[in-house]
Design an enzyme around this catalytic site. Structure first.
Site, PDB file in Angstrom:
ATOM      1  N   HIS A  57       0.840  -1.211   0.000  1.00  0.00           N
ATOM      2  CA  HIS A  57       0.000   0.000   0.000  1.00  0.00           C
ATOM      3  C   HIS A  57       0.871   1.255   0.000  1.00  0.00           C
ATOM      4  CE1 HIS A  57      -3.143  -2.676   2.168  1.00  0.00           C
ATOM      5  NE2 HIS A  57      -3.595  -2.452   0.947  1.00  0.00           N
ATOM      6  N   LYS A  79     -18.143  -5.683   8.022  1.00  0.00           N
ATOM      7  CA  LYS A  79     -17.072  -6.662   7.799  1.00  0.00           C
ATOM      8  C   LYS A  79     -16.310  -6.829   9.105  1.00  0.00           C
ATOM      9  CE  LYS A  79     -15.066  -6.400   3.106  1.00  0.00           C
ATOM     10  NZ  LYS A  79     -13.785  -5.988   2.479  1.00  0.00           N
ATOM     11  N   ARG A 112      -1.745  -6.762  -8.264  1.00  0.00           N
ATOM     12  CA  ARG A 112      -0.535  -7.554  -8.000  1.00  0.00           C
ATOM     13  C   ARG A 112      -0.364  -8.639  -9.065  1.00  0.00           C
ATOM     14  NH1 ARG A 112      -2.685  -8.320  -2.046  1.00  0.00           N
ATOM     15  NH2 ARG A 112      -4.431  -8.579  -3.441  1.00  0.00           N
ATOM     16  N   SER A 141      -2.940  -7.920   2.902  1.00  0.00           N
ATOM     17  CA  SER A 141      -3.318  -7.724   4.307  1.00  0.00           C
ATOM     18  C   SER A 141      -3.796  -9.047   4.913  1.00  0.00           C
ATOM     19  CB  SER A 141      -4.427  -6.686   4.413  1.00  0.00           C
ATOM     20  OG  SER A 141      -3.986  -5.437   3.942  1.00  0.00           O
TER      21      SER A 141
HETATM   22  O1  PNS Z   1      -8.856  -3.323   0.058  1.00  0.00           O
HETATM   23  P1  PNS Z   1     -10.127  -3.898  -0.492  1.00  0.00           P
HETATM   24  O2  PNS Z   1     -10.899  -4.630   0.592  1.00  0.00           O
HETATM   25  O3  PNS Z   1      -9.898  -4.736  -1.720  1.00  0.00           O
HETATM   26  O4  PNS Z   1     -11.035  -2.631  -0.945  1.00  0.00           O
HETATM   27  C1  PNS Z   1     -12.331  -2.824  -1.438  1.00  0.00           C
HETATM   28  C2  PNS Z   1     -13.059  -1.472  -1.589  1.00  0.00           C
HETATM   29  C3  PNS Z   1     -13.076  -0.719  -0.265  1.00  0.00           C
HETATM   30  C4  PNS Z   1     -12.388  -0.646  -2.632  1.00  0.00           C
HETATM   31  C5  PNS Z   1     -14.521  -1.807  -2.042  1.00  0.00           C
HETATM   32  O5  PNS Z   1     -15.078  -2.760  -1.172  1.00  0.00           O
HETATM   33  C6  PNS Z   1     -15.434  -0.592  -2.083  1.00  0.00           C
HETATM   34  O6  PNS Z   1     -15.278   0.267  -2.909  1.00  0.00           O
HETATM   35  N1  PNS Z   1     -16.385  -0.527  -1.147  1.00  0.00           N
HETATM   36  C7  PNS Z   1     -17.320   0.577  -1.036  1.00  0.00           C
HETATM   37  C8  PNS Z   1     -18.739   0.173  -1.440  1.00  0.00           C
HETATM   38  C9  PNS Z   1     -18.969   0.341  -2.915  1.00  0.00           C
HETATM   39  O7  PNS Z   1     -18.866   1.416  -3.471  1.00  0.00           O
HETATM   40  N2  PNS Z   1     -19.299  -0.786  -3.584  1.00  0.00           N
HETATM   41  C10 PNS Z   1     -19.560  -0.805  -5.000  1.00  0.00           C
HETATM   42  C11 PNS Z   1     -18.287  -0.693  -5.824  1.00  0.00           C
HETATM   43  S1  PNS Z   1     -17.896  -2.158  -6.602  1.00  0.00           S
END
Ligand code: PNS
Length: 167
Positions: A22, A46, A94, A132
């Site tokens: 990150h 979560k 990645r 993570s």
């Molecule tokens: O680090 P991560 O867990 O892969 O991040 C995921 C994240 C936070 C980018 C994703 O879950 C997100 O954007 N959540 C917010 C809810 C949302 O907008 N969902 C619809 C988009 S697909």
């Protein structure tokens, strides 16, 4: 300030916990953006190891770059981006295995908000296996993750799992 000084980008994620992967992406993204908003998901539904406030504190301690802000978010990412005047969502990739999930999210976000573009940065090769989820698993089982996370995260993981390991 990055090469496109007017560009406001959001770098969203769970950051539970932040890793060197990150931090590398944040550092590289700041060279491209005027303002980078690192958006930490509040994970209300979560199971997170660290509270969003703790994740922000760890990111702040590990990063001292101009043009970066750390903000907790919940709700739709595109709404958060619009509220902050961001026109770009930045994500890291990645390996090929990340691609499907990222493609789905990027297309969903584009459908929801066609004016916000998702841009991908390839992760640094030294961090390409670091996630993570695995960092938490290895740390929980007593493995050494010191080269994969910033010092502050290493310390917090040790504190968090000390009790478990002493059981
Ligand atoms: O680090 P991560 O867990 O892969 O991040 C995921 C994240 C936070 C980018 C994703 O879950 C997100 O954007 N959540 C917010 C809810 C949302 O907008 N969902 C619809 C988009 S697909």
């Amino acid at each position: 300030m990055g090469i496109t000084n007017s560009l406001v980008a959001v770098f969203p994620g769970s950051f539970d916990p932040p890793t060197n992967g990150h931090l590398d992406l944040i550092a590289r993204a700041t060279r491209l953006t005027g303002k980078l908003i690192v958006a930490v998901l509040s994970n209300e539904n979560k199971q997170a190891l660290f509270a969003a406030e703790e994740r922000i504190a760890m990111l702040q301690e590990a990063t001292s770059l101009p043009g970066v802000e750390f903000v907790i978010f919940d709700g739709l990412l595109v709404d958060f981006a619009a509220k902050h005047g961001a026109t770009v969502i930045l994500r890291g990739i990645r390996a090929v295995s990340d691609y499907e999930y990222e493609l789905q999210m990027a297309l969903m976000n584009r459908r929801l908000s066609p004016n916000i573009e998702t841009i991908f940065l390839m992760s640094g090769e030294e961090n390409s296996f670091v996630s993570s989820r695995l960092v938490k698993e290895v740390a929980r089982l007593g493995g050494d993750v010191s080269g994969m996370v910033p010092k502050v995260v290493h310390r917090r993981l040790r504190e968090r799992f000390q009790g478990d390991l002493n059981c």
